[in-house]
Design a protein around this motif. Structure first.
Motif, PDB file in Angstrom:
ATOM      1  N   TYR A  57       0.853  -1.154  -0.056  1.00 61.63           N
ATOM      2  CA  TYR A  57      -0.105  -0.042  -0.062  1.00 61.63           C
ATOM      3  C   TYR A  57       0.805   1.477   0.159  1.00 61.63           C
ATOM      4  N   ASP A  58       1.891   1.289   1.120  1.00 58.94           N
ATOM      5  CA  ASP A  58       2.355   2.583   1.059  1.00 58.94           C
ATOM      6  C   ASP A  58       3.878   2.811   0.704  1.00 58.94           C
ATOM      7  N   PRO A  60       6.485   3.508  -2.410  1.00 61.15           N
ATOM      8  CA  PRO A  60       6.600   4.540  -3.502  1.00 61.15           C
ATOM      9  C   PRO A  60       5.723   3.823  -4.690  1.00 61.15           C
ATOM     10  N   HIS A  61       4.903   4.675  -5.459  1.00 61.04           N
ATOM     11  CA  HIS A  61       4.358   4.030  -6.573  1.00 61.04           C
ATOM     12  C   HIS A  61       3.422   2.621  -6.245  1.00 61.04           C
ATOM     13  N   ARG A  64      -1.678   2.832  -2.772  1.00 62.05           N
ATOM     14  CA  ARG A  64      -2.325   4.105  -2.206  1.00 62.05           C
ATOM     15  C   ARG A  64      -2.248   5.235  -3.288  1.00 62.05           C
ATOM     16  N   ASP A  65      -1.198   5.183  -4.120  1.00 58.39           N
ATOM     17  CA  ASP A  65      -0.972   5.950  -5.222  1.00 58.39           C
ATOM     18  C   ASP A  65      -2.097   5.820  -6.248  1.00 58.39           C
ATOM     19  N   VAL A  66      -2.341   4.479  -6.517  1.00 58.33           N
ATOM     20  CA  VAL A  66      -3.165   3.920  -7.576  1.00 58.33           C
ATOM     21  C   VAL A  66      -4.580   4.211  -7.430  1.00 58.33           C
ATOM     22  N   ASN A  68      -5.518   7.039  -5.044  1.00 55.82           N
ATOM     23  CA  ASN A  68      -5.619   8.389  -5.118  1.00 55.82           C
ATOM     24  C   ASN A  68      -5.780   8.882  -6.706  1.00 55.82           C
ATOM     25  N   ASP A  69      -4.853   8.285  -7.647  1.00 57.27           N
ATOM     26  CA  ASP A  69      -5.074   8.724  -9.091  1.00 57.27           C
ATOM     27  C   ASP A  69      -6.475   8.076  -9.611  1.00 57.27           C
ATOM     28  N   LYS A 134       0.988   3.460 -15.237  1.00 52.34           N
ATOM     29  CA  LYS A 134       1.872   4.696 -14.738  1.00 52.34           C
ATOM     30  C   LYS A 134       2.774   4.336 -13.620  1.00 52.34           C
ATOM     31  N   HIS A 135       2.383   3.475 -12.695  1.00 54.11           N
ATOM     32  CA  HIS A 135       3.097   3.115 -11.686  1.00 54.11           C
ATOM     33  C   HIS A 135       3.862   1.745 -11.653  1.00 54.11           C
TER      34      HIS A 135
END
Length: 418
Positions: A57-58, A60-61, A64-66, A68-69, A134-135
């Motif tokens: 989850y937390d 980088p990339h 969580r980032d997925v 949020n996007d 993207k991630h």
């Protein structure tokens, strides 16, 4: 129904008002056949391009980032957060949530026919796939993460999962594996009455291991080849603690919604949750190794959040809610998930098929189901579930897919070829 209601309560430490709350909840699911609906949940393992390691989850990339996007594409009123952490999204008949290890679950429904499944799932993938790329993440459909070890996967920031993590860490050799590394497919359907629900539950528990074998999809476990045909079953039943496997008393003649409620309420909660219990003596979420609902919730009727939480602490093969949920299967690519859904819906909502299945499995006992599970686990293709070959059952259940080509399905076959 058992005649001495107080007998169960005294011996199993449950609250009368709680029992009636669950019974009424189950009864609310009784609907005429023309109003039947279908639900499908497909969990996905997120892995990193290049390494195929599970993505947490937390990091980088990470997941969580997925989320949020992805959030701007979904309904803000359907967001789920634990504190400030975004953990779920929703829009129409699509709900996205996270399992403890960051596995991405797509819940689809309520659908009126299996034909909706492909379209809804395509919408989910059309939204999420560009963001995943993207991630540098992709979603795979396996029953267990292919290269990572469960101990290396950090759980998401959800209070319930922190409590479960502590509970399983103390009591179960496979609890962390199930939480952090596994992924499943679940199919839900409706019932018209208490008798109809119990009959369908008994049949679903009986045929579940057979369909579990036909749709097995766990080639790897802890970075090595998996040799167990029903690894998911093995992990869950090794957890024990009275909340997995065959529903207690299901094949007894006097099984009822009341007995199902008593069983659910008598079992320790594992993760107590009073976040929606304003009159609770203790507020919050905590590990409940011995406390059950009578210890945690006030002497009153339970609210819907409390009921759903109590039921969700059980992981039986078939779970009774205000619908029936079959939980036997590994995560499946959409084509296989659709075929499985077609089979389940046909068996349990087509009156002729349901009658045929009921007649075939008349007289089945819990011991017979356990024997079938052991046979499939130990003998594989040579197993004789309920005295008949797997070839017989494949034809009888209309299960055209046998699982023989695992792991070479089109979606996952290049997993080690990035």
């Amino acid at each position: 129904m058992h005649n001495d209601f107080s007998y169960f309560h005294q011996d199993q430490h449950v609250n009368d008002k709680h029992v009636q709350s669950l019974v009424r909840f189950y009864e609310s699911g009784c609907v005429p056949r023309e109003k039947y609906g279908i639900g499908v949940e497909i969990e996905h393992i997120p892995v990193r391009y290049g390494t195929n390691a599970s993505v947490t989850y937390d990091e980088p990339h990470g997941i969580r980032d997925v989320l949020n996007d992805l959030a701007p594409l979904y309904d803000s009123s359907m967001e789920y957060r634990d504190g400030t952490a975004l953990l779920g999204l929703g829009r129409g008949k699509i709900a996205i949530s996270l399992e403890p290890g960051g596995q991405v679950e797509c819940s689809l429904g309520i659908m009126k026919s299996p034909e909706e499944l492909n379209d809804l799932y395509a919408q989910f993938r059309a939204d999420i796939d560009p963001i995943l790329a993207k991630h540098s993440i992709r979603l795979i459909n396996y029953g267990y993460t292919p290269v990572s070890s469960a101990r290396d996967i950090r759980i998401i920031p959800k209070h319930r999962y922190a409590a479960m993590n502590e509970f399983f860490g103390r009591l179960s050799g496979y609890g962390w594996n199930m939480m952090r590394g596994s992924a499943s497919t679940q199919v839900s359907f409706d019932f018209s009455s208490e008798a109809d629900a119990i009959n369908k539950m008994r049949l679903a528990v009986a045929v579940g291991p057979i369909l579990g074998y036909f749709f097995r999809n766990t080639p790897f476990f802890e970075g090595k080849l998996n040799e167990l045909p029903l690894l998911r079953q093995h992990m869950w039943e090794s957890i024990g603690t009275g909340r997995t496997g065959i529903n207690t008393g299901l094949y007894d003649e006097d099984y009822s919604f009341e007995r199902a409620a008593i069983d659910a309420l008598a079992t320790p909660l594992m993760a107590a949750d009073t976040t929606h219990t304003p009159d609770a003596q203790r507020q919050g979420v905590w590990t409940a190794s011995f406390e059950n609902a009578a210890d945690v919730y006030p002497d009153r009727e339970l609210n819907e959040y409390e009921i759903n939480h109590i039921i969700s602490t059980h992981f039986t093969d078939v779970r009774l809610k205000n619908f029936i949920e079959m939980r036997h299967w590994d995560s499946l690519p959409i084509d296989r998930a659709r075929l499985l859904t077609d089979i389940v819906v046909n068996l349990f909502t087509n009156p002729d098929e349901l009658s045929r299945l009921t007649n075939e499995l008349s007289g089945i006992r819990a011991l017979d189901v356990q024997e079938t599970k052991v046979q499939i686990q130990s003998r594989g293709a040579q197993a004789l579930p309920y005295g008949k070959s797997l070839e017989f059952w494949r034809e009888f259940l209309h299960a055209d897919y046998t699982g023989e080509d695992i792991p070479g399905d089109s979606e996952n076959s290049s997993i080690f070829q990035d």
